[in-house]
Design an enzyme around this catalytic site. Structure first.
Site, PDB file in Angstrom:
ATOM      1  N   GLY A 113       8.001 -32.444   0.818  1.00  0.00           N
ATOM      2  CA  GLY A 113       9.403 -32.398   0.416  1.00  0.00           C
ATOM      3  C   GLY A 113       9.759 -31.031  -0.119  1.00  0.00           C
ATOM      4  O   GLY A 113       9.215 -30.023   0.318  1.00  0.00           O
ATOM      5  N   CYS A 114      10.644 -30.992  -1.067  1.00  0.00           N
ATOM      6  CA  CYS A 114      11.081 -29.733  -1.671  1.00  0.00           C
ATOM      7  C   CYS A 114       9.891 -28.919  -2.162  1.00  0.00           C
ATOM      8  O   CYS A 114       9.097 -29.391  -2.967  1.00  0.00           O
ATOM      9  CB  CYS A 114      12.030 -30.029  -2.833  1.00  0.00           C
ATOM     10  SG  CYS A 114      12.465 -28.589  -3.821  1.00  0.00           S
TER      11      CYS A 114
END
Length: 327
Positions: A113-114
């Site tokens: 993810g991020c």
């Protein structure tokens, strides 16, 4: 819909030229960077981050959101030039050069993810981490830019590169943090960040890593007991024909959450579920050298106090590594 997104993009691009003060890097020495308040018309990287991140979210919609991974033949062509301002750059917290790998050290590549929060969680491990870096992995476009990756037209996921000393921190410790620091069953995205650039992936460099990743995946899937894990597990070598598994991200992304003026954001969704104990899933016989070689160095006291919490709490954690003996 396209007109609305186009208008929003234009407004965000305009907002990248701040009307009030912003932060821009000023060099204190060859090994560190300070951030000073400056006025309008700056080329500050920090002032670009928030609009670029929002542009990335809008580009998710244009790129298809939860659409599948682009095929290599349709990916952007890329460029031969490496990312600027990375060679010689030193880790903002640890101080070591991002590109160096000391003798005897290992490198791990993953995306969950991020990348801002993913990177910070790893550099805070109490020992054995030489450097972490933000970049793009598992794609088909050589030397992509952030904007290109956000378009989903390169095939990359936002990734983290970890250089570590295996005598001080086990690959299994890094692997455990990876699983627990996000939702590995969320397909093409994490939270509100949707698109193939936010997919979960771990890219092994040898057969031992492959076995550990696959065995721990089975164990963690049983532990979360909700949905099938969608993490991409692939050989790093498989991407050599596309220029390599890894490309560094822009300097302003590196250790972003540690810098003054940073926005405390991370879309990763830790599930608050622990990876079962090593003994329960290790693929190697308990009396084997491989079992001993990969045995975790971080004990359960560490994990009970410092494991990822729901809500990606790492964004508000101190920047410094966790002290040995504090757990």
């Amino acid at each position: 819909m396209v007109k609305v997104i186009g208008f929003a993009l234009s407004q965000l691009l305009l907002s990248s030229c701040p009307t009030s003060s912003a932060f821009t890097p000023t060099f204190r020495s060859s090994n560190s960077i300070a951030f000073a308040s400056v006025s309008r018309n700056t080329n500050s990287n920090s002032s670009r981050i928030q609009p670029l991140r929002m542009i990335g979210s809008l580009m998710d919609m244009l790129g298809g959101g939860d659409a599948g991974l682009i095929s290599p033949d349709k990916a952007l062509k890329g460029r031969p030039n490496k990312m600027a301002n990375i060679d010689g750059y030193r880790h903002y917290v640890l101080g070591n050069k991002l590109t160096e790998v000391p003798e005897g050290y290992k490198v791990a590549y993953f995306g969950n993810g991020c990348f801002w929060g993913s990177e910070k969680g790893i550099w805070r491990l109490p020992k054995g981490i030489h450097s972490t870096a933000i970049g793009y992995c598992g794609g088909f476009t050589p030397n992509p830019t952030y904007e290109e990756v956000c378009s989903t037209q390169t095939g990359h996921t936002e990734g983290v590169r970890v250089v570590y000393n295996p005598t001080e921190v086990s690959f299994v410790d890094i692997l455990r943090w990876f699983w627990e620091a996000h939702d590995p069953a969320s397909g093409m995205g994490q939270g509100n960040d949707r698109g193939s650039q936010y997919r979960s992936g771990f890219y092994y460099t040898n057969d031992e890593e492959k076995q550990l990743i696959e065995a721990s995946k089975v164990a963690y899937e049983k532990a979360i007991n909700t949905r099938p894990i969608t993490t991409e597990i692939a050989s790093a070598d498989a991407y050599d024909k596309y220029g390599g598994i890894w490309f560094y991200g822009e300097q302003y992304h590196q250790q972003y959450l540690s810098k003054p003026g940073s926005r405390p954001y991370c879309s990763a969704k830790p599930q608050g579920v622990s990876l079962p104990e090593y003994d329960q899933w290790c693929p190697f016989p308990k009396d084997s050298e491989l079992y001993k070689k990969h045995k975790p160095t971080l004990n359960e006291n560490f994990w009970s106090k410092h494991a990822p919490q729901k809500g990606c709490s790492v964004v508000n954690a101190p920047n410094e590594p966790i002290e040995v003996g504090s757990y």
